[in-house]
Design a protein around this motif. Sequence first.
Motif, PDB file in Angstrom:
ATOM      1  N   LYS A   1       0.864  -1.183   0.000  1.00  0.00           N
ATOM      2  CA  LYS A   1       0.000   0.000   0.000  1.00  0.00           C
ATOM      3  C   LYS A   1       0.894   1.225   0.000  1.00  0.00           C
ATOM      4  O   LYS A   1       0.890   2.005   0.933  1.00  0.00           O
ATOM      5  CB  LYS A   1      -0.879   0.024   1.255  1.00  0.00           C
ATOM      6  N   ASN A   2       1.701   1.339  -0.998  1.00  0.00           N
ATOM      7  CA  ASN A   2       2.752   2.347  -0.974  1.00  0.00           C
ATOM      8  C   ASN A   2       2.214   3.756  -1.057  1.00  0.00           C
ATOM      9  O   ASN A   2       2.617   4.555  -1.873  1.00  0.00           O
ATOM     10  CB  ASN A   2       3.742   2.113  -2.100  1.00  0.00           C
ATOM     11  N   THR A   3       1.282   4.043  -0.193  1.00  0.00           N
ATOM     12  CA  THR A   3       0.722   5.370  -0.202  1.00  0.00           C
ATOM     13  C   THR A   3       1.489   6.284   0.731  1.00  0.00           C
ATOM     14  O   THR A   3       2.200   7.172   0.317  1.00  0.00           O
ATOM     15  CB  THR A   3      -0.733   5.310   0.278  1.00  0.00           C
ATOM     16  N   GLN A   4       1.365   5.982   1.989  1.00  0.00           N
ATOM     17  CA  GLN A   4       1.846   6.921   2.980  1.00  0.00           C
ATOM     18  C   GLN A   4       3.351   6.838   3.244  1.00  0.00           C
ATOM     19  O   GLN A   4       4.061   5.992   2.749  1.00  0.00           O
ATOM     20  CB  GLN A   4       1.121   6.678   4.280  1.00  0.00           C
ATOM     21  N   GLN A   5       3.708   7.753   4.065  1.00  0.00           N
ATOM     22  CA  GLN A   5       5.106   7.824   4.490  1.00  0.00           C
ATOM     23  C   GLN A   5       5.064   7.823   5.993  1.00  0.00           C
ATOM     24  O   GLN A   5       4.201   8.434   6.599  1.00  0.00           O
ATOM     25  CB  GLN A   5       5.688   9.121   3.968  1.00  0.00           C
ATOM     26  N   ARG A   6       5.983   7.123   6.580  1.00  0.00           N
ATOM     27  CA  ARG A   6       5.742   6.915   7.999  1.00  0.00           C
ATOM     28  C   ARG A   6       6.934   7.064   8.896  1.00  0.00           C
ATOM     29  O   ARG A   6       8.059   7.182   8.492  1.00  0.00           O
ATOM     30  CB  ARG A   6       5.124   5.559   8.197  1.00  0.00           C
ATOM     31  N   LYS A   7       6.639   6.936  10.162  1.00  0.00           N
ATOM     32  CA  LYS A   7       7.568   7.372  11.164  1.00  0.00           C
ATOM     33  C   LYS A   7       8.172   6.259  11.981  1.00  0.00           C
ATOM     34  O   LYS A   7       8.808   5.373  11.457  1.00  0.00           O
ATOM     35  CB  LYS A   7       6.866   8.366  12.057  1.00  0.00           C
TER      36      LYS A   7
END
Lengths: 217, 217
Positions: free
Chosen positions: B209-215
Motif C-alpha cells: 500500500k505504498n501510499t503513505q510515508q511513515r515514522k
Amino acid sequence: MSKNQKKISEKTIERLSAYRRYLKDLLKKGKDRVYSHELSQIVSGTAAQVRRDLMEVGCNGCSSKGYEISLLIEEISKLLDCSDKQNIALIGVGNLGRALLGYFSGSRDNFDIVAAFDSDPGKSGRIICGRRCYDMEQLPAMLGELKINTAILAVPAESAEKVAQTLIESGIKAILNFAPRHITTGSGVFIETLDMTSALEKAIYFSRKNTQQRKST
Amino acid sequence: MSKNQKKISEKTIERLSAYRRYLKDLLKKGKDRVYSHELSQIVSGTAAQVRRDLMEVGCNGCSSKGYEISLLIEEISKLLDCSDKQNIALIGVGNLGRALLGYFSGSRDNFDIVAAFDSDPGKSGRIICGRRCYDMEQLPAMLGELKINTAILAVPAESAEKVAQTLIESGIKAILNFAPRHITTGSGVFIETLDMTSALEKAIYFSRKNTQQRKST
DNA sequence: CTAAAGTTGTGAAATATTGCACAGCGTGAT
DNA sequence: ATCACGCTGTGCAATATTTCACAACTTTAG
C-alpha cells in the motif's frame, strides 16, 4: 475486485497480526471458536476494539457463538498476506542481524528471509543461519532477482541512512529499521523503526511512575 | 519538589529519548544550538510537535536562536533519568538475548545491564558478553540484591508469561518484552512489548500500500 | 531606528483512536 | 413457545494526539 475499504490504521494491522498468531495457537490447542473478549486480552484492549478490528477484515462473527477461528485466520491472512510468500532481505549481519535471522527462521508461511547482506567482505559468500550472505554491492541486483520488496535493516547507526538510501533507490517498498536513526524518504516507501533504546528508556522512565498499566507495540 | 505536571504521554517520552540521542550526536559534532524543525526530522513529526514535547521538559528555547543543545540534553536527562544509573536484568540468553546484551553494552551512562538469567543450567555461572549469567532460581534474590527494577524479557513465547509473573512477584517495576506474547498484569507494572513479528508483518502489508510515508516506534 | 525574516510558545482546530452502550440476534433453559 | 442471557455490530461520545496558525520576541540588514 472487492471494493477496497479506504484505509486500515497501522495499529489495527499490528493487532490483526497479533490476533492471527494467537488464533493459530488456539487452533493448535483444539479450540474452534473465540469471543472478542478473549482476543482483547492479548492486546490489552477492549472487546469492542477487537470487534472493530475484525470488522475491517469483513466480519464473520456470529452472535453468542463468537468467531470461528479457522475462518478468522483465513480472513485475516487474506488481508495481511500477499498471494505469494514474501521474500525478505536482511541488511547487516552483526550480532543483532544474526539474532533476527534466528528469530524469523521458524515456520513462517507468509514470508521468508531469503538473503542477507553485509559490508564486511569476510561474510560475503558464507551461509549464516541458513541464509546466503552477499556483499552490499550485490544488493541492487539481488533485490530484483529475488523479488524482494521488504528489508530488515540491522546495520550500525552510522551507516543506516546511507544503506536505507541504497535500498530505496533499488526499489524496496518497506523497511523494518532496527537502527537508532530515523530514515527519511520522500517516496512512498514505508518505514517502520523499532527503536529498542527508546523503548528501554521509556520502560525505565515508567518504572518510576508505577501508575498505569500498559500494552503493546 | 518541582510541581509535577500531570502526565507526559508515552509517545512524548519515546521522542524525548530519540531527541536526546540525536542531540548528543550534534554536540559531539560541535554544534551548540538546534531549531525545532531540525529535531522534527529525526522523528518525522512537525516542528510544532517538537516544541510541544520540549515544553514538557520545561522549555528553554530562545526565539530565533533555537535551543541550546547542552542545556536541552541536561533537561531531558533530568526528566528521563533517575538520579542513579539504573540496573537492568536480561532474562533469556538465547540468540536474541545475547544480541541485546551486545546492543545495549555501548557507553550508556543512565542504565546498565548488570545481570543475565537463563533457565538453562549450562549457562548459569558463565560470563556472557561481559555479564554474569545466573540461574532463574536466583532471580528473585538477585533482583533485590542488585536493585534492579527494570527487566528485558527475551525468552521463548511459551515461557514468557510464567517468567513475567515471576518478575512481577519479585517486585520488578517495568518490563521490556520481546516475546510475542502479551503480558497481563493487574498491578502497576509497566510493560512494553516490542513485537518484532507484528512489526515485520505490518511492514510487509504496507509495502503493497505504498501510499503513505511513515515514522517511528 | 525601522523593517524584514525567522523562531518560539501555545490556544484552538483537526484527526485519530478508543471506549461506551445498546439494539438485534442466536442459544439454551423452562 | 417463551424468556433470559451473552455476544456481535456499530452509532456516538470521550480521549488522545497532531497540526494549524499566530502573537511575541530576536537577530540582522539597511
